[in-house]
Write a protein that holds these residues in place. Structure first.
Motif, short mmCIF file in Angstrom:
data_model
loop_
_atom_site.label_atom_id
_atom_site.label_comp_id
_atom_site.label_asym_id
_atom_site.label_seq_id
_atom_site.Cartn_x
_atom_site.Cartn_y
_atom_site.Cartn_z
N THR A 62 0.84 -1.21 0.00
CA THR A 62 0.00 0.00 0.00
C THR A 62 0.88 1.25 0.00
OG1 THR A 62 -1.56 -1.28 1.33
CG2 THR A 62 -2.01 1.06 1.09
N ARG A 66 1.04 4.13 -2.93
CA ARG A 66 0.81 5.53 -2.56
C ARG A 66 2.03 6.38 -2.92
NH1 ARG A 66 1.38 5.94 2.72
NH2 ARG A 66 -0.41 4.66 3.25
N ALA A 89 -6.68 -1.96 -1.33
CA ALA A 89 -5.45 -1.15 -1.20
C ALA A 89 -5.19 -0.32 -2.45
CB ALA A 89 -4.25 -2.05 -0.91
N GLU A 92 -7.35 2.70 -1.95
CA GLU A 92 -6.88 3.42 -0.75
C GLU A 92 -5.66 4.26 -1.10
OE1 GLU A 92 -7.90 0.53 3.07
OE2 GLU A 92 -6.13 0.11 1.89
N ALA A 93 -4.73 3.64 -1.83
CA ALA A 93 -3.50 4.34 -2.19
C ALA A 93 -3.80 5.55 -3.07
CB ALA A 93 -2.54 3.39 -2.90
N ASP A 176 0.03 -1.94 -10.53
CA ASP A 176 -0.15 -2.63 -9.25
C ASP A 176 0.26 -4.09 -9.49
OD1 ASP A 176 -0.96 -4.04 -7.02
OD2 ASP A 176 -2.77 -2.85 -6.69
N SER A 206 3.92 -5.94 -3.20
CA SER A 206 3.69 -6.22 -1.79
C SER A 206 4.43 -7.50 -1.43
CB SER A 206 2.19 -6.43 -1.54
OG SER A 206 1.99 -7.06 -0.28
#
Ligand code: PLP
Length: 398
Positions: A62, A66, A89, A92-93, A176, A206
């Motif tokens: 995340t 971001r 995520a 959110e980012a 991503d 991640s």
């Protein structure tokens, strides 16, 4: 009857126990818990693995997303396009980088961003502002500045048309790649295979324990070929400083832990083999599920993709009953993801409704993730297949 879990993380760690413990021991001797050579070595090795010039370790996937969006220049209020079929995520980012997430629907076979829908969005819902030359969304008036394609389930998004549209409309592309360590995409345009994480301006990975390359805790990384983006992310992860207590910008506490970097170095040496084993498991399932084609649809892997099979996602019209049947047989499954992002309570404020992204909505009701990890044995897969077959006999009789 022995249980078959959806994910089994104990075995690979016990297999590497000595090497993993020795990372911890050697760290105790220097007390170098933050930064230092283990982080730098991992960054170099992971950049090499992804075929990029730079890798910057951060505290989570995340954070990686971001920071990549901020460093690539997304501004407050910018619209950033992604898919509604992804982990939360991703959006959110986007929001936390100051952006406004908006969606384009997915392709029904690959479950990734549909480039035709992207083109339609850019060419029918946006216009170029005469005064500034910026691309604006007609309904919101917000500038559209970036795209986040997600390589979901370990399968690369169709990057050639996405990159071409991005170039035509001068949009930033941040991949991503949080589920796609080692996945590859064949670019017809460049006539070569390209690694996930090397195709956009930057990409986020991640290392959450369950990912194809997982830490023994939280970790993430950004890969990029752009030196200035790498430089900015190094500052963002460390309170906006390049020199201690001189803060050129306001940053975050988002560094990659040294012990995690050391553990990741050990595991990175096995990633190619683990991904090969995952592909073997996938091939086994494909074979085993031929007789039950009317009950489940196996994943579709286009010839332009060499998938890393983070997940093995099938579709079934009777997903809930099948999931229950497998659970009763001691077989663990998952759903990725049960609720499309545009219908999540957290995103009511975006103003979407049921029916806005019909493919994602349809898929969300039918997807089922079966046990998938490198150590899954052929006889275990056999049992999963037998239970699906058993279920299909009952379903047909119903
Ligand atoms: C796991 C994941 C993330 C976030 O990673 P964390 O390390 O959990 O912060 C982002 N996007 C996708 C698609 C993921 O699967």
């Amino acid at each position: 009857m022995k249980k078959i879990p959806f994910l089994e993380l104990v075995t690979p760690h016990l297999e590497l126990e000595e090497q993993l413990v020795s990372v911890f021991r050697s760290t105790l001797k220097t007390a170098g818990f933050v930064g230092g050579p283990m982080v730098e070595d991992f960054e170099q090795e992971f950049a090499q693995f992804c075929e990029t010039r730079f890798c910057v370790g951060v505290a989570s996937g995340t954070d990686a997303l971001r920071f990549a969006l901020i460093a690539a220049g997304v501004q407050r209020g910018d619209t950033v396009l992604t898919v509604p079929n992804t982990f939360v995520a991703t959006t959110e980012a986007i929001s936390q980088a100051g952006g406004w997430p908006d969606f384009v629907d997915i392709d029904e076979r690959t479950y990734n961003m549909d480039p035709h829908r992207l083109q339609e969005y850019l060419e029918t819902q946006c216009h170029v502002d005469r005064a500034t030359g910026r691309l604006l969304n007609q309904n919101t008036g917000r500038p559209v500045t970036a795209i986040v394609p997600v390589h979901l389930y370990g399968q690369t998004a169709d990057m050639d048309p996405i990159l071409e549209l991005a170039e035509r409309h001068r949009l930033i592309v941040i991949e991503d790649a949080c589920q796609a360590h080692g996945a590859e995409y064949f670019s017809r345009k460049e006539n070569r295979w390209r690694k996930a994480g090397s195709m956009g301006r930057a990409a986020a990975f991640s290392f959450y324990p369950g990912k194809n390359l997982g830490a023994c805790g939280e970790a993430g990384a950004v890969t990029t070929n752009d030196e200035s983006i790498a430089e900015r992310i190094r500052m963002l992860r460390d309170h906006g400083q390049a020199q201690k207590y001189y803060h050129d910008l306001e940053g975050y506490n988002g560094r990659l832990d040294s012990i995690q970097a050391g553990l990741l170095r050990v595991k990175l040496q096995h990633l190619v083999e683990w991904n090969r084993m995952r592909r073997e498991v996938a091939a086994g399932y494909h074979q085993l599920f031929r007789p039950v084609a009317e009950i489940i649809t196996p994943p579709y892997e286009p010839s332009s993709c060499n998938a890393a099979y983070h997940l093995y996602v099938v579709r079934s019209k009777c997903r809930e009953a099948l999931r229950m049947h497998l659970a009763e047989a001691g077989i663990g499954t998952g759903i990725h993801y049960p609720v499309a992002l545009h219908l999540q309570k957290a995103y009511l404020g975006l103003g979407h409704q049921q029916g806005d992204f019909p493919i994602t909505e349809k898929v969300a009701a039918e997807v089922l993730s079966l046990p998938m990890y490198p150590q899954l044995r052929p006889e275990e897969q056999q049992r999963v297949a037998e239970e699906v077959l058993h279920f299909s006999g009952r379903a047909v009789a119903m």
